[in-house]
Design an enzyme around this catalytic site. Structure first.
Site, PDB file in Angstrom:
ATOM      1  N   ALA A  65       0.873  -1.178   0.000  1.00  0.00           N
ATOM      2  CA  ALA A  65       0.000   0.000   0.000  1.00  0.00           C
ATOM      3  C   ALA A  65       0.904   1.219   0.000  1.00  0.00           C
ATOM      4  O   ALA A  65       2.065   1.143   0.425  1.00  0.00           O
ATOM      5  CB  ALA A  65      -0.877  -0.022   1.241  1.00  0.00           C
ATOM      6  N   GLY A 110       0.559  -5.047   0.732  1.00  0.00           N
ATOM      7  CA  GLY A 110      -0.636  -5.129  -0.122  1.00  0.00           C
ATOM      8  C   GLY A 110      -0.353  -5.824  -1.458  1.00  0.00           C
ATOM      9  O   GLY A 110      -1.267  -6.376  -2.075  1.00  0.00           O
ATOM     10  N   GLU A 113      -0.600  -9.412  -0.680  1.00  0.00           N
ATOM     11  CA  GLU A 113      -2.028  -9.698  -0.452  1.00  0.00           C
ATOM     12  C   GLU A 113      -2.788  -9.743  -1.783  1.00  0.00           C
ATOM     13  O   GLU A 113      -3.674 -10.585  -1.974  1.00  0.00           O
ATOM     14  CB  GLU A 113      -2.639  -8.616   0.448  1.00  0.00           C
ATOM     15  CG  GLU A 113      -2.115  -8.669   1.869  1.00  0.00           C
ATOM     16  CD  GLU A 113      -2.594  -7.489   2.700  1.00  0.00           C
ATOM     17  OE1 GLU A 113      -2.126  -6.358   2.462  1.00  0.00           O
ATOM     18  OE2 GLU A 113      -3.462  -7.686   3.574  1.00  0.00           O
ATOM     19  N   GLU A 133       4.589  -5.300   7.281  1.00  0.00           N
ATOM     20  CA  GLU A 133       3.806  -4.276   8.000  1.00  0.00           C
ATOM     21  C   GLU A 133       4.273  -4.026   9.423  1.00  0.00           C
ATOM     22  O   GLU A 133       4.198  -2.903   9.912  1.00  0.00           O
ATOM     23  CB  GLU A 133       2.311  -4.643   7.996  1.00  0.00           C
ATOM     24  CG  GLU A 133       1.608  -4.456   6.665  1.00  0.00           C
ATOM     25  CD  GLU A 133       1.689  -5.678   5.750  1.00  0.00           C
ATOM     26  OE1 GLU A 133       2.487  -6.599   6.025  1.00  0.00           O
ATOM     27  OE2 GLU A 133       0.955  -5.709   4.752  1.00  0.00           O
TER      28      GLU A 133
HETATM   29  N1  COA Z   1       4.581   3.195  -0.488  1.00  0.00           N
HETATM   30  C1  COA Z   1       4.979   4.365  -0.983  1.00  0.00           C
HETATM   31  N2  COA Z   1       6.137   4.528  -1.661  1.00  0.00           N
HETATM   32  C2  COA Z   1       6.910   3.455  -1.822  1.00  0.00           C
HETATM   33  C3  COA Z   1       6.548   2.175  -1.334  1.00  0.00           C
HETATM   34  C4  COA Z   1       5.310   2.067  -0.638  1.00  0.00           C
HETATM   35  N3  COA Z   1       4.877   0.915  -0.157  1.00  0.00           N
HETATM   36  N4  COA Z   1       7.530   1.305  -1.657  1.00  0.00           N
HETATM   37  C5  COA Z   1       8.451   1.993  -2.335  1.00  0.00           C
HETATM   38  N5  COA Z   1       8.096   3.296  -2.437  1.00  0.00           N
HETATM   39  C6  COA Z   1       8.815   4.397  -3.101  1.00  0.00           C
HETATM   40  C7  COA Z   1      10.016   4.878  -2.280  1.00  0.00           C
HETATM   41  O1  COA Z   1       9.597   5.778  -1.266  1.00  0.00           O
HETATM   42  C8  COA Z   1      10.856   5.533  -3.342  1.00  0.00           C
HETATM   43  O2  COA Z   1      10.287   6.792  -3.669  1.00  0.00           O
HETATM   44  P1  COA Z   1      11.225   8.080  -3.916  1.00  0.00           P
HETATM   45  O3  COA Z   1      12.094   7.701  -5.090  1.00  0.00           O
HETATM   46  O4  COA Z   1      10.258   9.166  -4.211  1.00  0.00           O
HETATM   47  O5  COA Z   1      12.013   8.256  -2.663  1.00  0.00           O
HETATM   48  C9  COA Z   1      10.632   4.630  -4.556  1.00  0.00           C
HETATM   49  O6  COA Z   1       9.406   3.932  -4.305  1.00  0.00           O
HETATM   50  C10 COA Z   1      11.734   3.606  -4.762  1.00  0.00           C
HETATM   51  O7  COA Z   1      11.876   2.842  -3.569  1.00  0.00           O
HETATM   52  P2  COA Z   1      13.293   2.644  -2.826  1.00  0.00           P
HETATM   53  O8  COA Z   1      13.005   2.330  -1.398  1.00  0.00           O
HETATM   54  O9  COA Z   1      14.200   3.785  -3.108  1.00  0.00           O
HETATM   55  O10 COA Z   1      13.825   1.360  -3.602  1.00  0.00           O
HETATM   56  P3  COA Z   1      14.790   0.226  -3.054  1.00  0.00           P
HETATM   57  O11 COA Z   1      15.146  -0.596  -4.253  1.00  0.00           O
HETATM   58  O12 COA Z   1      15.904   0.796  -2.247  1.00  0.00           O
HETATM   59  O13 COA Z   1      13.900  -0.671  -2.051  1.00  0.00           O
HETATM   60  C11 COA Z   1      11.876  -1.810  -1.352  1.00  0.00           C
HETATM   61  C12 COA Z   1      12.766  -1.373  -2.535  1.00  0.00           C
HETATM   62  C13 COA Z   1      10.629  -2.418  -1.959  1.00  0.00           C
HETATM   63  C14 COA Z   1      12.621  -2.869  -0.533  1.00  0.00           C
HETATM   64  C15 COA Z   1      11.549  -0.603  -0.449  1.00  0.00           C
HETATM   65  O14 COA Z   1      11.027   0.431  -1.281  1.00  0.00           O
HETATM   66  C16 COA Z   1      10.528  -0.885   0.622  1.00  0.00           C
HETATM   67  O15 COA Z   1      10.854  -1.478   1.651  1.00  0.00           O
HETATM   68  N6  COA Z   1       9.267  -0.447   0.412  1.00  0.00           N
HETATM   69  C17 COA Z   1       8.215  -0.521   1.403  1.00  0.00           C
HETATM   70  C18 COA Z   1       7.712  -1.930   1.555  1.00  0.00           C
HETATM   71  C19 COA Z   1       6.614  -2.002   2.604  1.00  0.00           C
HETATM   72  O16 COA Z   1       6.823  -1.743   3.776  1.00  0.00           O
HETATM   73  N7  COA Z   1       5.415  -2.379   2.170  1.00  0.00           N
HETATM   74  C20 COA Z   1       4.277  -2.541   3.033  1.00  0.00           C
HETATM   75  C21 COA Z   1       3.472  -1.319   3.051  1.00  0.00           C
HETATM   76  S1  COA Z   1       2.054  -1.527   4.089  1.00  0.00           S
END
Ligand code: COA
Length: 257
Positions: A65, A110, A113, A133
């Site tokens: 999400a 999400g 999910e 989460e």
């Molecule tokens: N919601 C909003 N933005 C998100 C996102 C999410 N769930 N997941 C990634 N993004 C955004 C990042 O903020 C970043 O944005 P920016 O360039 O404007 O700063 C962009 O996507 C790229 O992500 P980044 O974290 O820089 O890439 P990465 O390769 O270093 O890491 C992940 C990838 C997927 C491991 C990491 O983005 C992450 O942990 N995301 C969240 C996962 C999460 O907690 N999901 C559950 C949500 S309830």
């Protein structure tokens, strides 16, 4: 037609791509609304026989999400958001036509999910699954605690949900969550291949399979449900065609009637 999705149908398969690659295809409200509309189209457009959901770009299926949208929500607003997500994922799960997830990278929160709400999952070798989460002081709210437990079992589900750890595509395959792991470039072709095969089968029978599996129940109720659905097949033209074709040693030509 959509701002956050690409949707194109060819040979009966609607390929729905969540298209926010700069945000790892995170599910904001607009994506949820547009996915809802795209799934409605799968339900109602007779030219669409099945669907694939995937993510744009090489890194992510859907990384969860949109965390930015969580900021400042109160309890009632959070309930409303979860209801929107759960409603959409229920709609995907109960779609009378096959909907499969082609997981091409991170399927987190999400995203995991959403993949679990599809009828089954194919994944590329670089795919990763997780429910992180707890790292945010949260739990899954779009059905994850329920579907994950149903698919991989209580203990593995407990570990993934409590640790927030990610698992690889191969591990997800061992857990019974992913049906097939393929090279990235093979993901959509392999997903299409199985859907083309299913499209040759009797569509009403396929939709009844979906209903029966979704109504799985350890008790007599599940068997009673199957019994009714089995019997209903006998009033379809396709059942008459399928059995006659077998006895006449020819290929069946199903009409979905
Ligand atoms: N919601 C909003 N933005 C998100 C996102 C999410 N769930 N997941 C990634 N993004 C955004 C990042 O903020 C970043 O944005 P920016 O360039 O404007 O700063 C962009 O996507 C790229 O992500 P980044 O974290 O820089 O890439 P990465 O390769 O270093 O890491 C992940 C990838 C997927 C491991 C990491 O983005 C992450 O942990 N995301 C969240 C996962 C999460 O907690 N999901 C559950 C949500 S309830």
């Amino acid at each position: 037609m959509y701002k956050t999705l690409l949707a194109e149908t060819s040979d009966g398969i609607c390929l729905i791509t969540v298209n926010r690659p700069d945000k790892m295809n995170a599910l904001n409200r607009e994506v949820l609304e547009e996915l809802n509309a795209a799934i409605d189209e799968v339900y109602h457009n007779a030219a669409i026989k099945s669907a694939i959901i995937t993510g744009a770009g090489p890194k992510a299926f859907i990384a969860g999400a949109d965390i930015g949208e969580f900021v400042g929500l109160d309890v009632e607003e959070a309930k409303k958001l979860a209801k929107q997500g759960q409603g959409l994922f229920d709609k995907i799960e109960n779609c009378p036509k096959p909907v499969i997830a082609a997981v091409n990278g991170f399927a987190l929160g999400g995203g995991c999910e959403l993949a679990l709400s599809c009828h089954f999952i194919y994944a590329s070798e670089n795919a990763k699954f997780g429910q992180p989460e707890v790292n945010l002081g949260l739990i899954p709210g779009y059905g994850g605690t329920q579907r994950l437990t149903q698919v991989i079992g209580r203990n593995r589900s407990m570990e993934l949900l409590m640790s927030g750890n990610m698992i690889t595509a191969k591990e997800a395959e061992q857990y019974g969550m992913v049906n097939k792991v393929v090279a990235s470039e093979e993901l959509i072709p392999k997903a299409k291949e199985i859907l083309f095969l299913i499209q040759l089968k009797a569509p009403i029978a396929v939709s009844k399979v979906i209903e029966c599996v979704n109504n799985f129940d350890h008790n007599q109720q599940g068997y009673d449900f199957e019994l009714r659905k089995f019997a209903e097949c006998f009033q379809t033209e396709d059942m008459k065609e399928g059995t006659s074709a077998f006895l006449e040693k020819r290929k069946a030509n199903f009409k979905g009637k």
